[in-house]
Design an enzyme around this catalytic site. Structure first.
Site, PDB file in Angstrom:
ATOM      1  N   CYS A   1       0.823  -1.218   0.000  1.00  0.00           N
ATOM      2  CA  CYS A   1       0.000   0.000   0.000  1.00  0.00           C
ATOM      3  C   CYS A   1       0.856   1.267   0.000  1.00  0.00           C
ATOM      4  O   CYS A   1       0.345   2.362  -0.242  1.00  0.00           O
ATOM      5  CB  CYS A   1      -0.934  -0.002   1.193  1.00  0.00           C
ATOM      6  SG  CYS A   1      -2.013  -1.436   1.226  1.00  0.00           S
TER       7      CYS A   1
ATOM      8  N   HIS B   1      -3.275   7.138   2.051  1.00  0.00           N
ATOM      9  CA  HIS B   1      -3.674   5.831   1.526  1.00  0.00           C
ATOM     10  C   HIS B   1      -5.066   5.516   2.061  1.00  0.00           C
ATOM     11  O   HIS B   1      -5.357   5.708   3.244  1.00  0.00           O
ATOM     12  CB  HIS B   1      -2.655   4.778   1.967  1.00  0.00           C
ATOM     13  CG  HIS B   1      -3.158   3.379   1.795  1.00  0.00           C
ATOM     14  ND1 HIS B   1      -3.691   2.948   0.605  1.00  0.00           N
ATOM     15  CD2 HIS B   1      -3.241   2.335   2.659  1.00  0.00           C
ATOM     16  CE1 HIS B   1      -4.078   1.683   0.746  1.00  0.00           C
ATOM     17  NE2 HIS B   1      -3.807   1.297   1.985  1.00  0.00           N
TER      18      HIS B   1
ATOM     19  N   ASN C   1     -10.159  -0.450  -0.550  1.00  0.00           N
ATOM     20  CA  ASN C   1      -8.713  -0.258  -0.379  1.00  0.00           C
ATOM     21  C   ASN C   1      -7.996  -0.912  -1.560  1.00  0.00           C
ATOM     22  O   ASN C   1      -7.941  -2.134  -1.649  1.00  0.00           O
ATOM     23  CB  ASN C   1      -8.290  -0.886   0.956  1.00  0.00           C
ATOM     24  CG  ASN C   1      -6.785  -0.852   1.195  1.00  0.00           C
ATOM     25  OD1 ASN C   1      -5.998  -0.652   0.270  1.00  0.00           O
ATOM     26  ND2 ASN C   1      -6.387  -1.051   2.435  1.00  0.00           N
TER      27      ASN C   1
HETATM   28  C1  LIG Z   1     -10.239  -4.609   9.812  1.00  0.00           C
HETATM   29  C2  LIG Z   1     -10.841  -3.564  10.734  1.00  0.00           C
HETATM   30  C3  LIG Z   1     -11.883  -2.733  10.008  1.00  0.00           C
HETATM   31  C4  LIG Z   1     -11.507  -4.273  11.891  1.00  0.00           C
HETATM   32  O1  LIG Z   1     -12.062  -3.311  12.745  1.00  0.00           O
HETATM   33  P1  LIG Z   1     -11.768  -3.381  14.308  1.00  0.00           P
HETATM   34  O2  LIG Z   1     -12.554  -2.321  14.906  1.00  0.00           O
HETATM   35  O3  LIG Z   1     -10.278  -3.348  14.490  1.00  0.00           O
HETATM   36  O4  LIG Z   1     -12.347  -4.782  14.654  1.00  0.00           O
HETATM   37  P2  LIG Z   1     -11.768  -5.880  15.649  1.00  0.00           P
HETATM   38  O5  LIG Z   1     -10.905  -6.817  14.886  1.00  0.00           O
HETATM   39  O6  LIG Z   1     -11.177  -5.210  16.854  1.00  0.00           O
HETATM   40  O7  LIG Z   1     -13.092  -6.595  16.064  1.00  0.00           O
HETATM   41  C5  LIG Z   1     -14.112  -5.922  16.799  1.00  0.00           C
HETATM   42  C6  LIG Z   1     -15.328  -6.789  16.836  1.00  0.00           C
HETATM   43  O8  LIG Z   1     -15.920  -6.867  15.531  1.00  0.00           O
HETATM   44  C7  LIG Z   1     -16.009  -8.229  15.123  1.00  0.00           C
HETATM   45  N1  LIG Z   1     -15.742  -8.287  13.698  1.00  0.00           N
HETATM   46  C8  LIG Z   1     -14.538  -8.430  13.079  1.00  0.00           C
HETATM   47  N2  LIG Z   1     -14.706  -8.420  11.751  1.00  0.00           N
HETATM   48  C9  LIG Z   1     -16.016  -8.274  11.535  1.00  0.00           C
HETATM   49  C10 LIG Z   1     -16.790  -8.179  10.370  1.00  0.00           C
HETATM   50  N3  LIG Z   1     -16.273  -8.214   9.132  1.00  0.00           N
HETATM   51  N4  LIG Z   1     -18.124  -8.000  10.515  1.00  0.00           N
HETATM   52  C11 LIG Z   1     -18.710  -7.939  11.728  1.00  0.00           C
HETATM   53  N5  LIG Z   1     -18.011  -8.033  12.874  1.00  0.00           N
HETATM   54  C12 LIG Z   1     -16.688  -8.182  12.768  1.00  0.00           C
HETATM   55  C13 LIG Z   1     -14.999  -8.975  15.948  1.00  0.00           C
HETATM   56  O9  LIG Z   1     -15.358 -10.322  16.094  1.00  0.00           O
HETATM   57  C14 LIG Z   1     -15.056  -8.218  17.246  1.00  0.00           C
HETATM   58  O10 LIG Z   1     -16.177  -8.669  17.968  1.00  0.00           O
HETATM   59  P3  LIG Z   1     -16.122  -8.738  19.570  1.00  0.00           P
HETATM   60  O11 LIG Z   1     -15.930  -7.330  20.054  1.00  0.00           O
HETATM   61  O12 LIG Z   1     -17.451  -9.303  19.911  1.00  0.00           O
HETATM   62  O13 LIG Z   1     -14.964  -9.623  19.901  1.00  0.00           O
HETATM   63  C15 LIG Z   1      -9.742  -2.629  11.277  1.00  0.00           C
HETATM   64  O14 LIG Z   1      -8.911  -3.309  12.168  1.00  0.00           O
HETATM   65  C16 LIG Z   1      -8.903  -2.039  10.208  1.00  0.00           C
HETATM   66  O15 LIG Z   1      -9.383  -1.354   9.329  1.00  0.00           O
HETATM   67  N6  LIG Z   1      -7.571  -2.257  10.284  1.00  0.00           N
HETATM   68  C17 LIG Z   1      -6.657  -1.719   9.327  1.00  0.00           C
HETATM   69  C18 LIG Z   1      -6.825  -2.445   8.072  1.00  0.00           C
HETATM   70  C19 LIG Z   1      -6.061  -1.837   6.999  1.00  0.00           C
HETATM   71  O16 LIG Z   1      -6.074  -0.667   6.853  1.00  0.00           O
HETATM   72  N7  LIG Z   1      -5.384  -2.667   6.258  1.00  0.00           N
HETATM   73  C20 LIG Z   1      -4.654  -2.273   5.163  1.00  0.00           C
HETATM   74  C21 LIG Z   1      -3.511  -1.474   5.604  1.00  0.00           C
HETATM   75  S1  LIG Z   1      -2.730  -0.971   4.262  1.00  0.00           S
END
Ligand SMILES: CC(C)(COP(=O)(O)OP(=O)(O)OC[C@H]1O[C@@H](n2cnc3c(N)ncnc32)[C@H](O)[C@@H]1OP(=O)(O)O)[C@@H](O)C(=O)NCCC(=O)NCCS
Length: 333
Positions: free
Chosen positions: A122, A258, A289
């Protein structure tokens, strides 16, 4: 002993033109959640993504890159024969070798150009702009073409709720060339290989081949750790890029991070204390993304929608797998 000749090129460089290719298939969240335990509401709330674009069969890494490159050259008023260097940032060209840049250079009609790929995920687009500008200033190239292109749908496990809704496809390109005034500021870049494992392919190709049940080595991600890193560490890098370019947040017109997650964008804008007048790229909402393609796609949308205009000062900041990052201030073409 003989002394070797050395070259110098243009004193200043700028982005002369920008072009994009958005693939034809629009995939709403409703379609993505058919394969994962999730909801449209959750995805929009946690990532800001409403829909994304995935490539159709015939929209290849090469064809999307060529589409973006042709538009960038046309807008720059530059003929393919004037391009000396084609740099392609991608992680989704499925040949280990040769570089897709050579095929792209051939298709657009710039066979004489140096052509190579860079792998910085990215962070790839800003990793391409920096050397392109330096090559022009050093006299190694008159003009360079930098392309960010991805078909991440090929590497996305549609059943993985941690990644299925995030990644998308597309291409963006810029022509970098000489300028009377500075149009591309010094790059601030680096990497943190201690966090190599946070976003990567599930396994390498040798493991795939050795498997009884070979599967595409899809991307896996520790989303939460990536989120924390990007939200906090990257604001500092953005500030350093402003400092190195000799401008402040008050001078900034446009912020183009990004497009990883809308909440990361908002956290960075808050940490950097961007003033109200700074317009912020939000292409992720409808594009997803697209890794190396996300910054040119986002900037181009802002230009097309009148949010960015020629001469504006923009901060670009790219970050992702590696972890790798790069940022620079540019003048909008
Ligand atoms: C992926 C992302 C959106 C997840 O969001 P988050 O707030 O971190 O979510 P978490 O992994 O902490 O999970 C929070 C809760 O949502 C749930 N959850 C995870 N993915 C889920 C989905 N797709 N749909 C619904 N619920 C989901 C989890 O099980 C967790 O539930 P709990 O609280 O009951 O345990 C976030 O971490 C993110 O955007 N990270 C960066 C990703 C990125 O930018 N990648 C590319 C970089 S270049």
């Amino acid at each position: 002993m003989a002394t070797l000749a050395s070259t110098t090129g243009a004193q200043h460089t700028a982005i002369l033109g920008i072009g994009t290719y958005r693939p034809s298939r629009v995939i709403p969240n409703a379609e993505v959640v058919e394969a994962i335990d999730s909801s449209d509401e959750w995805i929009q709330q946690r990532s800001g993504i409403r829909q994304r674009r995935w490539a159709a069969e015939d929209e290849t890494v090469q064809s999307m890159a060529v589409g973006a490159a042709r538009q960038a050259m046309e807008r720059a008023g530059v003929d393919a024969k004037q391009i000396d260097c084609v740099i392609v940032a991608t992680v989704t060209h499925m040949f280990q070798t040769p570089a897709v840049a050579t095929a792209i250079a051939h298709e657009i009609g710039t066979d004489q150009a140096a052509a190579f790929d860079i792998s910085a995920a990215c962070a790839g687009f800003c990793h391409g702009v920096a050397p392109a500008a330096d090559l022009v200033r050093a006299g190694s190239a008159g003009r360079g073409l930098v392309i960010g292109v991805e078909r991440l749908s090929d590497l996305t496990d549609v059943g993985d709720r941690g990644t299925a809704f995030i990644f998308a496809d597309g291409a963006g390109a810029v022509v970098v060339g000489p300028s009377d005034t500075p149009g591309i500021g010094p790059v601030v870049w680096g990497s943190d290989g201690e966090q190599f494992d946070l976003i990567r392919q599930r396994e390498d190709w040798r493991d795939v081949v050795a498997s009884d049940n070979p599967q595409m080595p899809h991307l896996v991600m520790q989303g939460n750790a990536v989120f924390r890193w990007a939200s906090f560490a990257m604001a500092k890098i953005g500030q350093q890029a402003l400092d190195r370019a000799g401008v402040s947040v008050d001078d900034l017109d446009v912020f183009v991070p990004h497009q990883a997650n809308m909440r990361i964008t908002d956290a960075m804008a808050r940490s950097m204390k961007l003033p109200e007048h700074v317009r912020i790229a939000r292409d992720i909402a409808d594009q997803g993304n697209t890794s190396a393609a996300s910054i040119p796609l986002a900037l181009d949308r802002m230009i097309e929608e009148g949010e960015a205009k020629s001469g504006d000062i923009a901060l670009l900041i790219a970050f992702g797998a590696g972890l790798a990052y790069a940022a620079q201030v540019v003048v909008v073409p």
